[in-house]
Design a protein around this motif. Sequence first.
Motif, PDB file in Angstrom:
ATOM      1  N   THR A 188      38.025  39.295  33.809  1.00 26.32           N
ATOM      2  CA  THR A 188      39.308  39.011  34.211  1.00 26.32           C
ATOM      3  C   THR A 188      40.333  39.674  33.676  1.00 26.32           C
ATOM      4  O   THR A 188      40.079  40.351  32.394  1.00 26.32           O
ATOM      5  CB  THR A 188      39.312  37.621  34.565  1.00 26.32           C
ATOM      6  OG1 THR A 188      39.911  37.020  33.407  1.00 26.32           O
ATOM      7  CG2 THR A 188      38.414  37.028  35.412  1.00 26.32           C
ATOM      8  N   SER A 189      41.508  39.464  33.379  1.00 26.43           N
ATOM      9  CA  SER A 189      42.709  39.878  32.844  1.00 26.43           C
ATOM     10  C   SER A 189      42.627  38.848  31.603  1.00 26.43           C
ATOM     11  O   SER A 189      43.253  39.666  30.590  1.00 26.43           O
ATOM     12  CB  SER A 189      44.079  39.603  33.625  1.00 26.43           C
ATOM     13  OG  SER A 189      44.317  38.349  33.773  1.00 26.43           O
ATOM     14  N   SER A 190      42.034  37.949  31.388  1.00 21.35           N
ATOM     15  CA  SER A 190      42.107  37.135  30.140  1.00 21.35           C
ATOM     16  C   SER A 190      40.781  36.548  29.649  1.00 21.35           C
ATOM     17  O   SER A 190      40.826  35.773  28.712  1.00 21.35           O
ATOM     18  CB  SER A 190      43.083  36.032  30.287  1.00 21.35           C
ATOM     19  OG  SER A 190      42.542  35.124  31.624  1.00 21.35           O
ATOM     20  N   ALA A 267      48.032  39.350  37.285  1.00 28.95           N
ATOM     21  CA  ALA A 267      48.663  39.285  38.360  1.00 28.95           C
ATOM     22  C   ALA A 267      49.949  38.824  37.997  1.00 28.95           C
ATOM     23  O   ALA A 267      50.359  38.043  36.987  1.00 28.95           O
ATOM     24  CB  ALA A 267      47.848  38.411  39.357  1.00 28.95           C
ATOM     25  N   PRO A 268      51.097  38.857  39.030  1.00 28.03           N
ATOM     26  CA  PRO A 268      52.233  38.108  39.023  1.00 28.03           C
ATOM     27  C   PRO A 268      51.976  36.761  38.850  1.00 28.03           C
ATOM     28  O   PRO A 268      51.120  36.259  39.248  1.00 28.03           O
ATOM     29  CB  PRO A 268      53.171  38.792  40.369  1.00 28.03           C
ATOM     30  CG  PRO A 268      52.298  40.011  40.676  1.00 28.03           C
ATOM     31  CD  PRO A 268      51.063  39.879  40.118  1.00 28.03           C
ATOM     32  N   LYS A 269      52.894  35.877  38.306  1.00 28.19           N
ATOM     33  CA  LYS A 269      52.995  34.701  38.039  1.00 28.19           C
ATOM     34  C   LYS A 269      53.778  33.854  38.726  1.00 28.19           C
ATOM     35  O   LYS A 269      54.921  34.139  38.991  1.00 28.19           O
ATOM     36  CB  LYS A 269      52.799  34.411  36.425  1.00 28.19           C
ATOM     37  CG  LYS A 269      51.976  34.998  35.670  1.00 28.19           C
ATOM     38  CD  LYS A 269      52.172  34.876  34.180  1.00 28.19           C
ATOM     39  CE  LYS A 269      51.346  35.581  33.268  1.00 28.19           C
ATOM     40  NZ  LYS A 269      51.568  36.975  33.333  1.00 28.19           N
ATOM     41  N   GLY A 332      50.311  37.363  49.563  1.00 25.52           N
ATOM     42  CA  GLY A 332      49.461  37.837  48.289  1.00 25.52           C
ATOM     43  C   GLY A 332      50.191  38.833  47.645  1.00 25.52           C
ATOM     44  O   GLY A 332      50.938  39.839  48.222  1.00 25.52           O
ATOM     45  N   VAL A 333      50.282  38.776  46.244  1.00 29.39           N
ATOM     46  CA  VAL A 333      51.300  39.874  45.344  1.00 29.39           C
ATOM     47  C   VAL A 333      50.358  40.164  44.399  1.00 29.39           C
ATOM     48  O   VAL A 333      49.777  39.404  43.457  1.00 29.39           O
ATOM     49  CB  VAL A 333      52.551  39.204  45.009  1.00 29.39           C
ATOM     50  CG1 VAL A 333      53.333  40.222  44.188  1.00 29.39           C
ATOM     51  CG2 VAL A 333      53.357  38.648  46.214  1.00 29.39           C
ATOM     52  N   LYS A 334      50.349  41.297  44.349  1.00 27.70           N
ATOM     53  CA  LYS A 334      49.408  41.955  43.083  1.00 27.70           C
ATOM     54  C   LYS A 334      50.228  43.264  42.470  1.00 27.70           C
ATOM     55  O   LYS A 334      51.192  43.805  42.992  1.00 27.70           O
ATOM     56  CB  LYS A 334      48.146  42.542  43.488  1.00 27.70           C
ATOM     57  CG  LYS A 334      48.064  43.532  44.598  1.00 27.70           C
ATOM     58  CD  LYS A 334      46.390  43.736  44.979  1.00 27.70           C
ATOM     59  CE  LYS A 334      46.631  44.551  46.239  1.00 27.70           C
ATOM     60  NZ  LYS A 334      44.986  44.880  46.841  1.00 27.70           N
ATOM     61  N   SER A 335      49.904  43.549  41.372  1.00 24.26           N
ATOM     62  CA  SER A 335      50.519  44.758  40.475  1.00 24.26           C
ATOM     63  C   SER A 335      49.452  45.896  40.503  1.00 24.26           C
ATOM     64  O   SER A 335      48.265  45.524  40.531  1.00 24.26           O
ATOM     65  CB  SER A 335      50.896  44.344  39.037  1.00 24.26           C
ATOM     66  OG  SER A 335      49.643  43.645  38.283  1.00 24.26           O
ATOM     67  N   VAL A 336      50.056  47.133  40.758  1.00 26.21           N
ATOM     68  CA  VAL A 336      49.300  48.305  40.730  1.00 26.21           C
ATOM     69  C   VAL A 336      49.578  49.168  39.698  1.00 26.21           C
ATOM     70  O   VAL A 336      50.836  49.379  39.546  1.00 26.21           O
ATOM     71  CB  VAL A 336      49.451  48.710  42.084  1.00 26.21           C
ATOM     72  CG1 VAL A 336      48.604  50.018  42.317  1.00 26.21           C
ATOM     73  CG2 VAL A 336      49.265  47.805  43.323  1.00 26.21           C
ATOM     74  N   ARG A 337      48.457  50.023  39.098  1.00 30.23           N
ATOM     75  CA  ARG A 337      48.874  51.069  38.184  1.00 30.23           C
ATOM     76  C   ARG A 337      47.796  52.099  38.670  1.00 30.23           C
ATOM     77  O   ARG A 337      46.521  51.980  38.159  1.00 30.23           O
ATOM     78  CB  ARG A 337      48.636  50.655  36.640  1.00 30.23           C
ATOM     79  CG  ARG A 337      49.027  51.772  35.704  1.00 30.23           C
ATOM     80  CD  ARG A 337      48.827  51.129  34.241  1.00 30.23           C
ATOM     81  NE  ARG A 337      47.566  50.560  33.963  1.00 30.23           N
ATOM     82  CZ  ARG A 337      47.372  49.725  33.235  1.00 30.23           C
ATOM     83  NH1 ARG A 337      48.339  48.883  32.301  1.00 30.23           N
ATOM     84  NH2 ARG A 337      46.191  49.033  33.175  1.00 30.23           N
ATOM     85  N   GLU A 343      44.353  41.109  39.868  1.00 27.73           N
ATOM     86  CA  GLU A 343      44.282  39.931  40.813  1.00 27.73           C
ATOM     87  C   GLU A 343      45.200  39.691  41.696  1.00 27.73           C
ATOM     88  O   GLU A 343      46.515  39.951  41.199  1.00 27.73           O
ATOM     89  CB  GLU A 343      43.380  38.710  39.885  1.00 27.73           C
ATOM     90  CG  GLU A 343      42.380  39.036  38.988  1.00 27.73           C
ATOM     91  CD  GLU A 343      42.157  37.985  38.060  1.00 27.73           C
ATOM     92  OE1 GLU A 343      42.735  37.049  38.375  1.00 27.73           O
ATOM     93  OE2 GLU A 343      40.959  38.356  37.135  1.00 27.73           O
ATOM     94  N   VAL A 344      44.887  39.011  42.475  1.00 29.20           N
ATOM     95  CA  VAL A 344      45.968  38.664  43.642  1.00 29.20           C
ATOM     96  C   VAL A 344      46.432  37.256  43.216  1.00 29.20           C
ATOM     97  O   VAL A 344      45.912  36.261  43.282  1.00 29.20           O
ATOM     98  CB  VAL A 344      45.646  38.801  45.112  1.00 29.20           C
ATOM     99  CG1 VAL A 344      46.672  38.272  46.094  1.00 29.20           C
ATOM    100  CG2 VAL A 344      44.989  40.149  45.544  1.00 29.20           C
TER     101      VAL A 344
END
Length: 615
Positions: A188-190, A267-269, A332-337, A343-344
């Motif tokens: 995951t991201s963490s 993901a956005p928090k 749902g909100v997610k960041s994209v690069r 994650e959503v």
Amino acid sequence: NLRVGSRTPASLELTWDNSEAEAHSYRVVYSTLAGEHYHEVLVPRDTGPTTRATLADLVPGTEYGIGISAVMDSQQSVPATMNARTELDSPRDLLVTASTETSISLSWTKAMGPIDHYRVTFTPASGMASEVTVSRNESQLTLSELEPGTEYTISIIAERGRQQSLEATVDAFTGVRPITQLHFSQLTSSSVNITWSDPSPPADRLVLTYRPRDEEAAQQLALDGTRRHASLTGLRPSTEYLVSLVAVHGAVSSEPVTGSITTGMDAPKDLRVGNITQDSMVIYWSPPVAPFDHYRISYRAAEGRTDSTAIGNDATEYIMRLLQPATKYEIGVKSVRGREESEVASITTYTAMDAPLGVTATNITPTEALLQWNPPLMDVESYVLVLTRHTVAGETILVDGINQEYQLTNLQPSTTYTVAMYATNGPLTSQIISTNFTTLLDPPTNLTASEVTRRSALLSWVPPVGDIENYILNYRSTDGSRKATHRFSHLLLLASIRVQELIVDAEDTWIRLEGLSETTEYTVRLQAAQNAMRSGFISTTFTTGGRVFANPQDCAQHLMNGDTLSGVYTISINGDLSQRVQVFCDMSTDGGGWIVFQRRQNGLTDFFRKWADYR
């Protein structure tokens, strides 16, 4: 038909057919064949053809003698008997403690209860099994003359006669088998999970080290040598980490096994919603830590298609429009690069149902008001009313959804209230509508006329609850004339003025009317005033008295005429109107009615004179 069902090293489950007699219970007696561990238990009879009981806390691998008798009142049948043996206890915690090119050392925890010996079976990958018998007093063994570099499956059981326990097993390897690879999963991201294979010989301890590639400072985890996995948490998003694992054998450390992973985008928090209406809502969030190109927002009704949109990376809120009322939405909100997505962050919420309309307050009194409204189109489970005034915390009132009005009671007079209300149906809520109203000024109460004489009366009342500025007092006699009053130290002198309204101070709660007409009925009305606001009127009626003596000859006749206050009165001597004189009448001493001939005031007058002087 006494029989044994399941058995374990510490228990026996018994079943038997119920006796033909109506026995209410059974006495179960059991002990070892040597007569040790004697126990007795009373078992209630089961409904149906059989009864079941479990004997617990038994000695493993031991034969028990068991007797069961039917019990009815004070009588007991001849026991049915049998013998049964508990299972052997198994050796536990079989471990590989050391290994060489041709040997493997083992240890285990001894089995409980009596056994003859242990039987150890070891099978190489080629499949040719070998066995060795070990004394019951031993808890470790070294297998020697094994094939080098070979994996073995090793098992151990306890035996007593023909009885065998369950087996304990372990895999082992001759020679040195280092950890060769780290396996990463659930990234995951963490966080990330790491697994690895068993080292041989077994390690005393393991040291797991990890750090970001662009940093020298590393973090270490000391692990037990038996561990085969670990979880790393608290990692930074979108960061490459170098990971290494070292097996420590005594004072010797193996070569590190290394790997690398890159954590995902975070993901956005703190995703949340607000400003919910029937067809729109606002989504709020906090930005992620890792750099990204844009956000992708998706939302879907419970039974509809999914809509999505991309917005800039500097946004922290988004207004969703053209939504369906009273509908559940998954957002749902997610960041994209580039092609990478975080994650959503998701949330589920409802749009508002349509609101009630036209809430108004009617039938307003000093302490009550009737709220009325038109219901929304949707079904309503309940209405929530929030009643507030000044700085006082709001009072919440729940009203059944079938109602379209609500009677407010126990309000404060002359007070401005705000009523906010909304409708609910399960998780759905409508928008809030509101109205303001001001309760009326409450009137004074208990207006009473007392001490009524021929020319005067005392009026008293209880002040209102609300704050007031003054009172307005007027009265009317039975002949229709209307007179106003003028206040001076609670003494009102009457004037023949028809249109003037007179003001009484707010602090006053009584007043005396003087100079009234004799034998006349009066109606008095009183109301409170606060600025331009007027309370309702209260009223009372009284009738002044008439004269018993038209021309009183002395103070006693004045008293009987109703003149009760001491003061100067006119009397007609012997009823002769030509001999009218003024005298001072004492209306309080010894019942009143006394003519005062002399009265000391300052001591300067000489009263010791003869009658001729006074005459």
